[in-house]
Design a protein around this motif. Structure first.
Motif, PDB file in Angstrom:
ATOM      1  N   LEU A   1      21.318 -23.459   1.574  1.00 41.97           N
ATOM      2  CA  LEU A   1      22.078 -22.628   2.500  1.00 41.97           C
ATOM      3  C   LEU A   1      21.394 -21.283   2.730  1.00 41.97           C
ATOM      4  CD1 LEU A   1      25.665 -23.493   1.255  1.00 41.97           C
ATOM      5  CD2 LEU A   1      24.744 -23.970   3.545  1.00 41.97           C
ATOM      6  N   THR A   2      20.762 -20.738   1.695  1.00 46.88           N
ATOM      7  CA  THR A   2      20.023 -19.487   1.849  1.00 46.88           C
ATOM      8  C   THR A   2      18.853 -19.681   2.801  1.00 46.88           C
ATOM      9  OG1 THR A   2      20.678 -18.724  -0.356  1.00 46.88           O
ATOM     10  CG2 THR A   2      18.710 -17.712   0.609  1.00 46.88           C
ATOM     11  N   ALA A   3      18.124 -20.780   2.646  1.00 48.31           N
ATOM     12  CA  ALA A   3      16.999 -21.067   3.543  1.00 48.31           C
ATOM     13  C   ALA A   3      17.507 -21.299   4.972  1.00 48.31           C
ATOM     14  CB  ALA A   3      16.228 -22.285   3.050  1.00 48.31           C
ATOM     15  N   GLU A   4      18.631 -22.004   5.103  1.00 51.75           N
ATOM     16  CA  GLU A   4      19.216 -22.251   6.425  1.00 51.75           C
ATOM     17  C   GLU A   4      19.633 -20.934   7.083  1.00 51.75           C
ATOM     18  OE1 GLU A   4      22.960 -24.794   8.290  1.00 51.75           O
ATOM     19  OE2 GLU A   4      22.300 -25.221   6.246  1.00 51.75           O
ATOM     20  N   TYR A   5      20.197 -20.028   6.286  1.00 48.86           N
ATOM     21  CA  TYR A   5      20.608 -18.718   6.797  1.00 48.86           C
ATOM     22  C   TYR A   5      19.385 -17.920   7.262  1.00 48.86           C
ATOM     23  CZ  TYR A   5      22.420 -13.982   6.981  1.00 48.86           C
ATOM     24  OH  TYR A   5      22.735 -12.709   7.392  1.00 48.86           O
ATOM     25  N   ASP A   6      18.352 -17.892   6.436  1.00 47.22           N
ATOM     26  CA  ASP A   6      17.132 -17.156   6.790  1.00 47.22           C
ATOM     27  C   ASP A   6      16.544 -17.685   8.093  1.00 47.22           C
ATOM     28  OD1 ASP A   6      17.463 -15.627   4.508  1.00 47.22           O
ATOM     29  OD2 ASP A   6      15.976 -16.732   3.340  1.00 47.22           O
ATOM     30  N   HIS A   7      16.543 -19.004   8.250  1.00 50.60           N
ATOM     31  CA  HIS A   7      16.020 -19.623   9.474  1.00 50.60           C
ATOM     32  C   HIS A   7      16.897 -19.252  10.678  1.00 50.60           C
ATOM     33  CE1 HIS A   7      13.925 -22.511  11.980  1.00 50.60           C
ATOM     34  NE2 HIS A   7      15.095 -23.029  12.332  1.00 50.60           N
ATOM     35  N   ALA A   8      18.205 -19.275  10.500  1.00 52.70           N
ATOM     36  CA  ALA A   8      19.125 -18.935  11.593  1.00 52.70           C
ATOM     37  C   ALA A   8      18.991 -17.469  11.995  1.00 52.70           C
ATOM     38  CB  ALA A   8      20.561 -19.258  11.191  1.00 52.70           C
ATOM     39  N   VAL A   9      18.773 -16.590  11.013  1.00 52.50           N
ATOM     40  CA  VAL A   9      18.558 -15.174  11.322  1.00 52.50           C
ATOM     41  C   VAL A   9      17.303 -15.015  12.160  1.00 52.50           C
ATOM     42  CG1 VAL A   9      17.925 -12.930  10.309  1.00 52.50           C
ATOM     43  CG2 VAL A   9      19.840 -14.226   9.368  1.00 52.50           C
ATOM     44  N   LEU A  10      16.250 -15.700  11.782  1.00 49.90           N
ATOM     45  CA  LEU A  10      14.996 -15.636  12.534  1.00 49.90           C
ATOM     46  C   LEU A  10      15.196 -16.130  13.966  1.00 49.90           C
ATOM     47  CD1 LEU A  10      11.968 -15.003  12.461  1.00 49.90           C
ATOM     48  CD2 LEU A  10      11.595 -17.346  11.679  1.00 49.90           C
TER      49      LEU A  10
ATOM     50  N   ARG B   1      17.324 -12.720  20.683  1.00 44.55           N
ATOM     51  CA  ARG B   1      17.534 -11.343  21.150  1.00 44.55           C
ATOM     52  C   ARG B   1      16.298 -10.790  21.847  1.00 44.55           C
ATOM     53  NH1 ARG B   1      20.523  -9.463  15.907  1.00 44.55           N
ATOM     54  NH2 ARG B   1      22.602 -10.187  16.391  1.00 44.55           N
ATOM     55  N   LEU B   2      15.135 -11.071  21.285  1.00 44.75           N
ATOM     56  CA  LEU B   2      13.895 -10.589  21.902  1.00 44.75           C
ATOM     57  C   LEU B   2      13.707 -11.199  23.294  1.00 44.75           C
ATOM     58  CD1 LEU B   2      11.411 -10.608  18.881  1.00 44.75           C
ATOM     59  CD2 LEU B   2      12.369  -8.614  20.064  1.00 44.75           C
ATOM     60  N   VAL B   3      14.014 -12.462  23.422  1.00 43.76           N
ATOM     61  CA  VAL B   3      13.902 -13.127  24.723  1.00 43.76           C
ATOM     62  C   VAL B   3      14.885 -12.504  25.707  1.00 43.76           C
ATOM     63  CG1 VAL B   3      14.306 -15.298  25.943  1.00 43.76           C
ATOM     64  CG2 VAL B   3      13.004 -15.292  23.811  1.00 43.76           C
ATOM     65  N   GLU B   4      16.102 -12.229  25.246  1.00 40.57           N
ATOM     66  CA  GLU B   4      17.116 -11.619  26.109  1.00 40.57           C
ATOM     67  C   GLU B   4      16.676 -10.258  26.617  1.00 40.57           C
ATOM     68  OE1 GLU B   4      20.983 -11.220  24.429  1.00 40.57           O
ATOM     69  OE2 GLU B   4      21.196 -13.362  24.087  1.00 40.57           O
ATOM     70  N   VAL B   5      16.143  -9.444  25.720  1.00 33.50           N
ATOM     71  CA  VAL B   5      15.732  -8.087  26.080  1.00 33.50           C
ATOM     72  C   VAL B   5      14.637  -8.127  27.138  1.00 33.50           C
ATOM     73  CG1 VAL B   5      14.572  -6.010  25.216  1.00 33.50           C
ATOM     74  CG2 VAL B   5      16.429  -7.043  23.912  1.00 33.50           C
ATOM     75  N   GLY B   6      13.709  -9.052  26.990  1.00 34.54           N
ATOM     76  CA  GLY B   6      12.586  -9.126  27.918  1.00 34.54           C
ATOM     77  C   GLY B   6      12.872  -9.904  29.177  1.00 34.54           C
TER      78      GLY B   6
ATOM     79  N   THR C   1      27.540 -17.877  19.632  1.00 33.45           N
ATOM     80  CA  THR C   1      27.323 -19.105  18.863  1.00 33.45           C
ATOM     81  C   THR C   1      26.404 -18.843  17.673  1.00 33.45           C
ATOM     82  OG1 THR C   1      27.660 -20.484  20.810  1.00 33.45           O
ATOM     83  CG2 THR C   1      26.468 -21.483  18.973  1.00 33.45           C
ATOM     84  N   ALA C   2      25.348 -18.089  17.908  1.00 32.80           N
ATOM     85  CA  ALA C   2      24.404 -17.765  16.824  1.00 32.80           C
ATOM     86  C   ALA C   2      25.094 -16.946  15.735  1.00 32.80           C
ATOM     87  CB  ALA C   2      23.201 -17.011  17.380  1.00 32.80           C
ATOM     88  N   GLN C   3      25.925 -15.984  16.128  1.00 35.27           N
ATOM     89  CA  GLN C   3      26.645 -15.167  15.147  1.00 35.27           C
ATOM     90  C   GLN C   3      27.663 -16.001  14.369  1.00 35.27           C
ATOM     91  OE1 GLN C   3      25.946 -11.966  14.209  1.00 35.27           O
ATOM     92  NE2 GLN C   3      24.169 -12.396  15.501  1.00 35.27           N
ATOM     93  N   SER C   4      28.313 -16.916  15.053  1.00 36.23           N
ATOM     94  CA  SER C   4      29.277 -17.795  14.401  1.00 36.23           C
ATOM     95  C   SER C   4      28.583 -18.679  13.364  1.00 36.23           C
ATOM     96  CB  SER C   4      29.986 -18.656  15.443  1.00 36.23           C
ATOM     97  OG  SER C   4      30.890 -19.544  14.831  1.00 36.23           O
ATOM     98  N   LEU C   5      27.419 -19.191  13.722  1.00 38.15           N
ATOM     99  CA  LEU C   5      26.651 -20.008  12.791  1.00 38.15           C
ATOM    100  C   LEU C   5      26.277 -19.208  11.544  1.00 38.15           C
ATOM    101  CD1 LEU C   5      25.087 -22.596  12.041  1.00 38.15           C
ATOM    102  CD2 LEU C   5      23.151 -21.658  13.329  1.00 38.15           C
TER     103      LEU C   5
END
Length: 132
Positions: A30-39, A45-50, A69-73
């Protein structure tokens, strides 16, 4: 002091070690899954900004929905990880496998399906009825 602090759980040290390894492995997953989801969330966000030029309401709505959806995950993963962390703490205390509500043993079948369970089926059903 909890009711079962001094009661023998009937588990051998080998069984306790296996349970600990299983819980820890799931926590680590779950920690690895969380780290991947954060990335992934950061990339989104970077795509949105640009990429906001020419956005209409539909585009903005889609981006907002993706962000939500990303925040909920992320919240779901953190919640599940906290459940396994709590289970590991209960195992260390010697209270793992005992219901936090009525202090009865949680059936092995329930723990096999949901290793982080903290209540027996009866107490879980009672909580769900009260919440409804």
């Amino acid at each position: 002091m909890l009711v079962h602090d001094t009661v023998d759980t009937g588990r051998s040290q080998t069984e306790i070690d296996q349970i600990r390894q299983s819980l820890q492995a799931r926590y680590d997953d779950l920690t690895a899954e969380y780290d991947h989801a954060v990335l992934q969330s950061q990339v989104l966000r970077l795509v949105e900004v640009g990429d906001t030029a020419g956005d209409d309401q539909a585009d903005s709505g889609t981006k907002t929905a993706e962000r939500d959806t990303a925040q909920s995950l992320l919240r779901t993963i953190l919640d599940r990880r906290a459940q396994y962390e709590h289970a590991l703490g209960r195992l260390a205390e010697g209270t793992y496998g005992w219901c936090e509500g009525c202090k009865a043993a949680i059936p092995v079948e329930r723990l096999e399906i949901f290793p982080a369970a903290t209540t027996c089926v009866t107490c879980k059903q009672t909580r769900e009825r009260r919440a409804a």
